[in-house]
Design a protein around this motif. Structure first.
Motif, PDB file in Angstrom:
ATOM      1  N   UNK A   1      42.553  48.643  40.758  1.00 22.64           N
ATOM      2  CA  UNK A   1      43.809  49.400  40.725  1.00 22.64           C
ATOM      3  C   UNK A   1      44.318  49.770  42.120  1.00 22.64           C
ATOM      4  N   UNK A   2      43.443  49.672  43.142  1.00 19.42           N
ATOM      5  CA  UNK A   2      43.838  50.017  44.515  1.00 19.42           C
ATOM      6  C   UNK A   2      44.551  48.880  45.250  1.00 19.42           C
ATOM      7  N   UNK A   3      44.488  47.677  44.723  1.00 17.14           N
ATOM      8  CA  UNK A   3      45.019  46.513  45.448  1.00 17.14           C
ATOM      9  C   UNK A   3      46.515  46.654  45.767  1.00 17.14           C
ATOM     10  N   UNK A   4      47.374  47.094  44.837  1.00 12.96           N
ATOM     11  CA  UNK A   4      48.790  47.280  45.220  1.00 12.96           C
ATOM     12  C   UNK A   4      48.963  48.305  46.346  1.00 12.96           C
ATOM     13  N   UNK A   5      48.143  49.364  46.335  1.00 10.50           N
ATOM     14  CA  UNK A   5      48.215  50.365  47.408  1.00 10.50           C
ATOM     15  C   UNK A   5      47.775  49.746  48.729  1.00 10.50           C
ATOM     16  N   UNK A   6      46.765  48.882  48.686  1.00 16.13           N
ATOM     17  CA  UNK A   6      46.321  48.189  49.902  1.00 16.13           C
ATOM     18  C   UNK A   6      47.431  47.316  50.469  1.00 16.13           C
ATOM     19  N   UNK A   7      48.203  46.674  49.589  1.00 11.32           N
ATOM     20  CA  UNK A   7      49.320  45.844  50.056  1.00 11.32           C
ATOM     21  C   UNK A   7      50.339  46.701  50.796  1.00 11.32           C
ATOM     22  N   UNK A   8      50.689  47.838  50.214  1.00  7.64           N
ATOM     23  CA  UNK A   8      51.650  48.755  50.853  1.00  7.64           C
ATOM     24  C   UNK A   8      51.078  49.250  52.179  1.00  7.64           C
ATOM     25  N   UNK A   9      49.829  49.659  52.167  1.00  6.76           N
ATOM     26  CA  UNK A   9      49.142  50.159  53.353  1.00  6.76           C
ATOM     27  C   UNK A   9      49.171  49.122  54.467  1.00  6.76           C
ATOM     28  N   UNK A  10      48.902  47.873  54.139  1.00  7.82           N
ATOM     29  CA  UNK A  10      48.863  46.789  55.127  1.00  7.82           C
ATOM     30  C   UNK A  10      50.217  46.588  55.791  1.00  7.82           C
ATOM     31  N   UNK A  11      51.275  46.598  54.989  1.00  5.76           N
ATOM     32  CA  UNK A  11      52.633  46.408  55.511  1.00  5.76           C
ATOM     33  C   UNK A  11      53.043  47.595  56.374  1.00  5.76           C
ATOM     34  N   UNK A  12      52.782  48.804  55.877  1.00 10.59           N
ATOM     35  CA  UNK A  12      53.164  50.006  56.627  1.00 10.59           C
ATOM     36  C   UNK A  12      52.397  50.107  57.944  1.00 10.59           C
ATOM     37  N   UNK A  13      51.133  49.736  57.932  1.00  6.64           N
ATOM     38  CA  UNK A  13      50.337  49.756  59.160  1.00  6.64           C
ATOM     39  C   UNK A  13      50.886  48.749  60.168  1.00  6.64           C
ATOM     40  N   UNK A  14      51.324  47.588  59.696  1.00  6.79           N
ATOM     41  CA  UNK A  14      51.933  46.583  60.584  1.00  6.79           C
ATOM     42  C   UNK A  14      53.241  47.114  61.178  1.00  6.79           C
ATOM     43  N   UNK A  15      54.048  47.793  60.364  1.00 13.97           N
ATOM     44  CA  UNK A  15      55.306  48.361  60.870  1.00 13.97           C
ATOM     45  C   UNK A  15      55.029  49.443  61.904  1.00 13.97           C
ATOM     46  N   UNK A  16      54.032  50.266  61.636  1.00 18.29           N
ATOM     47  CA  UNK A  16      53.644  51.314  62.577  1.00 18.29           C
ATOM     48  C   UNK A  16      53.221  50.704  63.912  1.00 18.29           C
ATOM     49  N   UNK A  17      52.362  49.688  63.845  1.00 23.40           N
ATOM     50  CA  UNK A  17      51.881  49.031  65.065  1.00 23.40           C
ATOM     51  C   UNK A  17      53.044  48.425  65.844  1.00 23.40           C
TER      52      UNK A  17
ATOM     53  N   UNK B   1      46.444  56.730  52.431  1.00 21.40           N
ATOM     54  CA  UNK B   1      45.133  57.290  52.757  1.00 21.40           C
ATOM     55  C   UNK B   1      44.716  58.330  51.720  1.00 21.40           C
ATOM     56  N   UNK B   2      45.678  59.129  51.259  1.00 23.56           N
ATOM     57  CA  UNK B   2      45.359  60.113  50.219  1.00 23.56           C
ATOM     58  C   UNK B   2      44.895  59.420  48.947  1.00 23.56           C
ATOM     59  N   UNK B   3      45.509  58.279  48.650  1.00 23.11           N
ATOM     60  CA  UNK B   3      45.115  57.519  47.455  1.00 23.11           C
ATOM     61  C   UNK B   3      43.642  57.095  47.530  1.00 23.11           C
ATOM     62  N   UNK B   4      43.151  56.847  48.745  1.00 25.71           N
ATOM     63  CA  UNK B   4      41.765  56.441  48.943  1.00 25.71           C
ATOM     64  C   UNK B   4      40.845  57.620  49.253  1.00 25.71           C
ATOM     65  N   UNK B   5      41.376  58.854  49.178  1.00 28.59           N
ATOM     66  CA  UNK B   5      40.552  60.040  49.404  1.00 28.59           C
ATOM     67  C   UNK B   5      40.267  60.326  50.855  1.00 28.59           C
ATOM     68  N   UNK B   6      41.228  60.047  51.740  1.00 27.99           N
ATOM     69  CA  UNK B   6      40.992  60.184  53.175  1.00 27.99           C
ATOM     70  C   UNK B   6      41.457  61.513  53.754  1.00 27.99           C
TER      71      UNK B   6
ATOM     72  N   UNK C   1      36.788  40.456  49.179  1.00 25.55           N
ATOM     73  CA  UNK C   1      38.166  40.664  49.644  1.00 25.55           C
ATOM     74  C   UNK C   1      39.109  39.926  48.701  1.00 25.55           C
ATOM     75  N   UNK C   2      40.075  40.646  48.130  1.00 29.13           N
ATOM     76  CA  UNK C   2      41.034  40.006  47.225  1.00 29.13           C
ATOM     77  C   UNK C   2      41.918  39.012  47.981  1.00 29.13           C
ATOM     78  N   UNK C   3      42.570  38.143  47.235  1.00 29.06           N
ATOM     79  CA  UNK C   3      43.476  37.169  47.832  1.00 29.06           C
ATOM     80  C   UNK C   3      44.632  37.920  48.513  1.00 29.06           C
ATOM     81  N   UNK C   4      44.888  37.526  49.741  1.00 34.59           N
ATOM     82  CA  UNK C   4      45.962  38.144  50.520  1.00 34.59           C
ATOM     83  C   UNK C   4      47.300  37.612  50.005  1.00 34.59           C
ATOM     84  N   UNK C   5      48.289  38.494  49.826  1.00 34.83           N
ATOM     85  CA  UNK C   5      49.600  38.024  49.368  1.00 34.83           C
ATOM     86  C   UNK C   5      50.180  36.963  50.309  1.00 34.83           C
ATOM     87  N   UNK C   6      50.774  35.932  49.734  1.00 34.57           N
ATOM     88  CA  UNK C   6      51.280  34.803  50.522  1.00 34.57           C
ATOM     89  C   UNK C   6      52.468  35.175  51.404  1.00 34.57           C
TER      90      UNK C   6
END
Length: 149
Positions: free
Chosen positions: A52-68, A115-120, A21-26
């Motif tokens: 190369x997916x790590x920046x997309x994961x950061x966006x995904x994490x924030x957007x998922x939190x906003x959705x929740x 999700x499309x970026x990860x082939x979902x 697991x990469x370092x979580x943004x502070x």
């Protein structure tokens, strides 16, 4: 962060598969941190997380939190008075879509882009398989923390 370098043959791309697991943004809050770790763990378990997916994961994490957050707010309003989580009524009689619905819809749109970026989705899964020879049997439920029935 451990990265495995693989190269198939001459002329092919080198893939950098992340194995920890990469370092979580502070700047992430608690929900975003949990999402980031959960998404990373899912992708790592499938050997699908690349550097190369790590920046997309950061966006995904924030957007998922906003959705929740938006879904929780909609439910909270609807428990007080049915429908108030979906629409706002003003004293002038005007009615408009709740800002929580707008946040939810915008976050969901970004989630599906990630999700499309990860082939979902079927199209991007085929494209990803063709480019990486990697099969991803994951679904949206894996990322939203739900169990499929």
């Amino acid at each position: 962060m451990n990265i495995v370098h693989n190269s198939k043959s001459k002329g092919k791309k080198v893939t950098d598969v992340v194995t920890e697991v990469p370092k979580v943004p502070s700047y992430f809050n608690g929900t975003e941190k949990r999402n980031f770790k959960r998404i990373a763990e899912i992708l790592i378990s499938e050997k699908a997380l690349k550097k190369r997916h790590i920046p997309t994961m950061e966006i995904f994490s924030v957007e998922l939190a906003q959705y929740e957050w938006a879904v929780k707010e909609i439910h909270k309003k609807n428990r007080k008075k049915a429908g108030t989580g979906f629409v706002q009524k003003f004293t002038t009689g005007a009615v408009q879509v709740s800002p929580y619905i707008t946040v939810k819809e915008k976050a969901l749109k970004q989630i599906f882009i990630c999700l499309r970026r990860f082939g979902m989705d079927p199209k991007s899964e085929k494209e990803l398989e063709a480019s990486n020879q990697l099969k991803l049997p994951l679904g949206v439920d894996d990322f939203l923390g739900k169990k499929s029935s």
